[in-house]
Motif scaffolding. Structure first.
Motif, PDB file in Angstrom:
ATOM      1  N   LEU A   1       0.828  -1.198   0.000  1.00 53.69           N
ATOM      2  CA  LEU A   1       0.000   0.000   0.000  1.00 53.69           C
ATOM      3  C   LEU A   1       0.862   1.249   0.000  1.00 53.69           C
ATOM      4  CD1 LEU A   1      -2.661  -0.860   2.738  1.00 53.69           C
ATOM      5  CD2 LEU A   1      -3.079  -0.672   0.282  1.00 53.69           C
ATOM      6  N   GLY A   2       0.396   2.273  -0.706  1.00 52.94           N
ATOM      7  CA  GLY A   2       0.933   3.616  -0.567  1.00 52.94           C
ATOM      8  C   GLY A   2       0.033   4.420   0.352  1.00 52.94           C
ATOM      9  N   ARG A   3       0.375   5.677   0.531  1.00 53.64           N
ATOM     10  CA  ARG A   3      -0.366   6.537   1.458  1.00 53.64           C
ATOM     11  C   ARG A   3      -1.828   6.697   1.020  1.00 53.64           C
ATOM     12  NH1 ARG A   3       3.339  10.247   1.822  1.00 53.64           N
ATOM     13  NH2 ARG A   3       4.232   9.203   3.645  1.00 53.64           N
ATOM     14  N   ASP A   4      -2.747   6.551   1.962  1.00 54.92           N
ATOM     15  CA  ASP A   4      -4.188   6.709   1.732  1.00 54.92           C
ATOM     16  C   ASP A   4      -4.753   5.692   0.754  1.00 54.92           C
ATOM     17  OD1 ASP A   4      -4.366   8.900   3.487  1.00 54.92           O
ATOM     18  OD2 ASP A   4      -3.736  10.287   1.905  1.00 54.92           O
TER      19      ASP A   4
ATOM     20  N   VAL B   1       8.233  -1.451  -4.500  1.00 55.73           N
ATOM     21  CA  VAL B   1       8.811  -2.720  -4.075  1.00 55.73           C
ATOM     22  C   VAL B   1       9.733  -3.215  -5.183  1.00 55.73           C
ATOM     23  CG1 VAL B   1       8.373  -5.105  -3.392  1.00 55.73           C
ATOM     24  CG2 VAL B   1       6.781  -3.298  -2.690  1.00 55.73           C
ATOM     25  N   ASP B   2      11.023  -3.322  -4.865  1.00 53.57           N
ATOM     26  CA  ASP B   2      11.988  -3.865  -5.826  1.00 53.57           C
ATOM     27  C   ASP B   2      12.114  -5.361  -5.593  1.00 53.57           C
ATOM     28  OD1 ASP B   2      12.895  -1.594  -7.351  1.00 53.57           O
ATOM     29  OD2 ASP B   2      13.792  -0.856  -5.501  1.00 53.57           O
ATOM     30  N   VAL B   3      11.972  -6.130  -6.665  1.00 49.93           N
ATOM     31  CA  VAL B   3      11.974  -7.591  -6.567  1.00 49.93           C
ATOM     32  C   VAL B   3      13.148  -8.160  -7.368  1.00 49.93           C
ATOM     33  CG1 VAL B   3      10.651  -9.706  -6.927  1.00 49.93           C
ATOM     34  CG2 VAL B   3       9.452  -7.561  -6.403  1.00 49.93           C
ATOM     35  N   LYS B   4      13.918  -9.002  -6.739  1.00 50.09           N
ATOM     36  CA  LYS B   4      14.987  -9.756  -7.407  1.00 50.09           C
ATOM     37  C   LYS B   4      14.667 -11.234  -7.234  1.00 50.09           C
ATOM     38  CE  LYS B   4      19.962 -10.817  -7.055  1.00 50.09           C
ATOM     39  NZ  LYS B   4      20.285 -10.655  -8.488  1.00 50.09           N
ATOM     40  N   SER B   5      14.696 -12.003  -8.322  1.00 48.04           N
ATOM     41  CA  SER B   5      14.362 -13.420  -8.225  1.00 48.04           C
ATOM     42  C   SER B   5      15.377 -14.272  -8.987  1.00 48.04           C
ATOM     43  CB  SER B   5      12.956 -13.684  -8.766  1.00 48.04           C
ATOM     44  OG  SER B   5      12.902 -13.447 -10.161  1.00 48.04           O
TER      45      SER B   5
ATOM     46  N   SER C   1      -3.311   0.982  -8.291  1.00 47.39           N
ATOM     47  CA  SER C   1      -2.829   0.286  -9.482  1.00 47.39           C
ATOM     48  C   SER C   1      -1.442  -0.255  -9.169  1.00 47.39           C
ATOM     49  CB  SER C   1      -2.745   1.250 -10.666  1.00 47.39           C
ATOM     50  OG  SER C   1      -3.997   1.821 -10.957  1.00 47.39           O
ATOM     51  N   THR C   2      -1.026  -1.277  -9.916  1.00 45.29           N
ATOM     52  CA  THR C   2       0.342  -1.772  -9.776  1.00 45.29           C
ATOM     53  C   THR C   2       0.998  -1.832 -11.143  1.00 45.29           C
ATOM     54  OG1 THR C   2      -0.227  -3.088  -7.824  1.00 45.29           O
ATOM     55  CG2 THR C   2       1.813  -3.635  -8.949  1.00 45.29           C
TER      56      THR C   2
ATOM     57  N   ARG D   1      10.713  -3.737 -10.751  1.00 44.08           N
ATOM     58  CA  ARG D   1      10.244  -2.768  -9.767  1.00 44.08           C
ATOM     59  C   ARG D   1       8.721  -2.682  -9.847  1.00 44.08           C
ATOM     60  NH1 ARG D   1      13.394   2.751  -8.938  1.00 44.08           N
ATOM     61  NH2 ARG D   1      14.605   1.245  -7.720  1.00 44.08           N
ATOM     62  N   MET D   2       8.075  -2.702  -8.700  1.00 41.83           N
ATOM     63  CA  MET D   2       6.625  -2.608  -8.622  1.00 41.83           C
ATOM     64  C   MET D   2       6.242  -1.271  -8.001  1.00 41.83           C
ATOM     65  SD  MET D   2       5.824  -6.434  -7.127  1.00 41.83           S
ATOM     66  CE  MET D   2       4.109  -6.471  -7.681  1.00 41.83           C
ATOM     67  N   HIS D   3       5.368  -0.543  -8.679  1.00 43.66           N
ATOM     68  CA  HIS D   3       4.852   0.729  -8.168  1.00 43.66           C
ATOM     69  C   HIS D   3       3.387   0.538  -7.782  1.00 43.66           C
ATOM     70  CE1 HIS D   3       8.317   3.024  -9.903  1.00 43.66           C
ATOM     71  NE2 HIS D   3       8.258   2.082 -10.822  1.00 43.66           N
ATOM     72  N   TRP D   4       3.073   0.727  -6.506  1.00 42.44           N
ATOM     73  CA  TRP D   4       1.692   0.665  -6.026  1.00 42.44           C
ATOM     74  C   TRP D   4       1.205   2.110  -5.944  1.00 42.44           C
ATOM     75  CZ3 TRP D   4      -0.172  -4.349  -4.838  1.00 42.44           C
ATOM     76  CH2 TRP D   4       0.797  -5.353  -4.909  1.00 42.44           C
ATOM     77  N   THR D   5       0.368   2.519  -6.884  1.00 38.72           N
ATOM     78  CA  THR D   5       0.143   3.941  -7.129  1.00 38.72           C
ATOM     79  C   THR D   5      -1.320   4.269  -7.361  1.00 38.72           C
ATOM     80  OG1 THR D   5       0.777   5.782  -8.588  1.00 38.72           O
ATOM     81  CG2 THR D   5       0.559   3.613  -9.595  1.00 38.72           C
TER      82      THR D   5
END
Length: 529
Positions: free
Chosen positions: A178-181, A248-252, A352-353, A402-406
């Motif tokens: 989650l981001g703010r609000d 959220v930065d994801v490395k797999s 959105s992501t 990179r995931m942006h929750w926006t």
């Protein structure tokens, strides 16, 4: 120091949709993440464990969940909350804290959770006394030998003195941020395997977590995770940066045990019941119920495409071939309350992501799976990247993103292109000479395009719509007009489908001569839709 923990709807289990078949250069990327001290445990340690797992036979996780917990309904299970005063690091004035989910319902196997510091790795012990069971009466002896089904990461996301959930992991490889609000909506997953195949979907699961203990100055939190399934194992690193838009930065690193028919990278799972593009079949005061309303894909070669979501009568799978993926995401394009009118579920606050690959992922497709659902309790939308080729068994597959929750989606778009702000669907009609509107047997779509690039265009400036309907029907009308009421331009399409038992794919793009002025709107009208 944050003085309290807020318990809200977001604290409820991440797997609220219970039908499993629906469930569905590092310095540049992670600038500032390097620590001057070597940690007692890092990504390479998880990768070694994942490789070792992949070289041995798969062992399913054990479960010893008693019936009293297994048979709980959702609202009863939601009563079980980790006590705020028991939150890990709550008394150390750190910017992050941890709490945990209890086993129960279909969350019937425990995950191990460790903390990592400079000099040690320590497992977090399960203690029933750390949980509030609400009004439930569960015998103490039935709580022995259980464990955590997931974890919650808390941060002073919205107010300095209140710790809110910023990210949670629970159920298979599902997680949310989650981001703010914002309020929880769609979910991310570590991986999707054989989704929507007749052979049945496989659900890889995070079996073990390691959370790096933050310092008092930390602006991010690092979580390592070990994933396992019958077909593969994998190592993950998640770096959480909470904010207005949480990143959220994801490395797999993945290791196949056996060949996989369909491997879904960076999968997103969401819900779409109805909206203006597919109105409700029953009378409802809510104009829309959905966590996301479209899939956006950016190909570095072929540009941007927008696919509004649907709730089809039967399973529908779409593929968007991409030569060089620049990004994709499931978006909630409106955050206006009056587009939803829901005081409880607040779909206007669902983020959105956006997935932004790091490095070249090569050729492949973005696959969109849409599953029929009668209500909003099922996650019926899945989207992921499917590589054109996979490594041999035992060979590592490294992918980072990179995931942006926006809720500010426009900032990720090309400023030289307009976007589709809304898709509306209606019966087609014509206006007679006596001004009466009369249905003509067609289906109408009304699209509102917005964006700075459209500013200054007048009705006689040559802006036009380029539209097509594929091989299952005809295009009756396509025209574009200025929208002085809200800005931008409005496109009117009327189509007639030849065979209602087959989907119909419709496309539209705004152009100035041969130059595109918008993303490409692509709509697959479901069979019997």
């Amino acid at each position: 120091m944050p003085a309290s923990i807020r318990v809200s709807l977001s604290s409820r289990p991440t797997g609220r949709r219970a039908r499993p078949w629906l469930m569905m250069s590092l310095i540049g990327v992670f600038g500032g993440l390097a620590s001057p001290a070597l940690m007692a445990f890092d990504f390479d340690d998880v990768a070694k464990r994942a490789r070792s797992l992949s070289e041995s036979a798969y062992e399913a996780p054990e479960t010893n969940l008693p019936d009293a917990l297994r048979e709980l309904e959702y609202e009863d299970y939601a009563q079980i909350q980790y006590r705020g005063e028991q939150a890990l690091w709550a008394d150390e004035e750190l910017p992050f804290q941890l709490t945990f989910f209890h086993e129960g319902m279909h969350f019937d196997s425990a995950v191990k959770v460790h903390t990592v510091s400079d000099d040690e790795v320590r497992e977090v012990a399960f203690d029933p006394a750390a949980f509030d069971y609400g009004e439930l009466s569960i015998p103490e002896e039935q709580l022995e030998g259980l464990g955590f089904s997931g974890l919650k990461i808390l941060n002073a996301l919205n107010q300095e003195d209140i710790m809110d959930e910023a990210m949670v992991f629970q159920g298979a490889s599902y997680f949310r941020a989650l981001g703010r609000d914002q309020q929880y909506g769609l979910s991310g997953r570590g991986l999707a395997v054989d989704t929507a195949l007749q052979s049945g979907e496989e659900f890889p699961a995070f079996r073990e977590f390691w959370v790096v203990k933050p310092t008092s100055e930390s602006q991010y939190l690092t979580v390592f995770a070990l994933l396992d399934s019958p077909s593969l194992s994998g190592a993950y690193r998640f770096v959480l940066r909470p904010g207005d838009d949480t990143v959220v930065d994801v490395k797999s690193r993945l290791f196949l045990r056996r060949e996989v028919e369909k491997l879904g990278i960076a999968p997103l799972t969401s819900m779409y019941l109805y909206g203006p593009g597919q109105p409700s079949e029953s009378l409802n005061y809510r104009p829309a119920i959905h966590d996301s309303n479209g899939l956006l894909v950016q190909d570095a070669v072929d540009g941007w495409s927008w696919r509004p979501l649907a709730n089809p009568a039967r399973l529908m799978i779409e593929e968007a071939p991409v030569e060089s993926l620049a990004g994709f995401g499931l978006l909630q394009r409106s955050h206006d309350f009056d587009d939803y009118e829901d005081l409880v579920d607040r779909y206007d606050r669902r983020p959105s992501t956006w997935i932004e690959p790091q490095g070249d992922w090569g050729a492949g497709v973005v696959e969109l799976i849409q599953i029929p659902t009668p209500n909003e309790t099922n996650d019926n939308i899945v989207a992921f990247w499917k590589p054109e080729s996979l490594p041999s068994t035992g060979e590592p597959l490294d992918l980072s993103y990179r995931m942006h929750w926006t809720t500010t989606e426009a900032k990720f778009l090309d400023p030289e292109l307009a976007w589709v702000d809304e898709t509306r669907r209606s019966q087609g009609e014509v206006r007679r000479n006596d001004l009466v509107r009369e249905p003509d047997g067609s289906l109408a779509f009304v699209l509102d395009f917005k964006g700075p690039v459209l500013e200054g265009y007048q009705a006689d400036d040559g802006l036009a719509v380029e539209a097509s309907v594929g091989d299952n029907g005809e295009l009756v009308e396509s025209r574009a007009v200025p929208n002085p009421a809200e800005g931008g331009w409005r496109v009117f399409l009327r189509v007639k489908r030849a065979d209602d038992d087959r989907p119909m794919e419709i496309r539209a793009t705004l152009k100035d001569g041969e130059a595109p002025l918008s993303e490409t709107w692509t709509y697959r009208l479901p069979a019997h839709g």
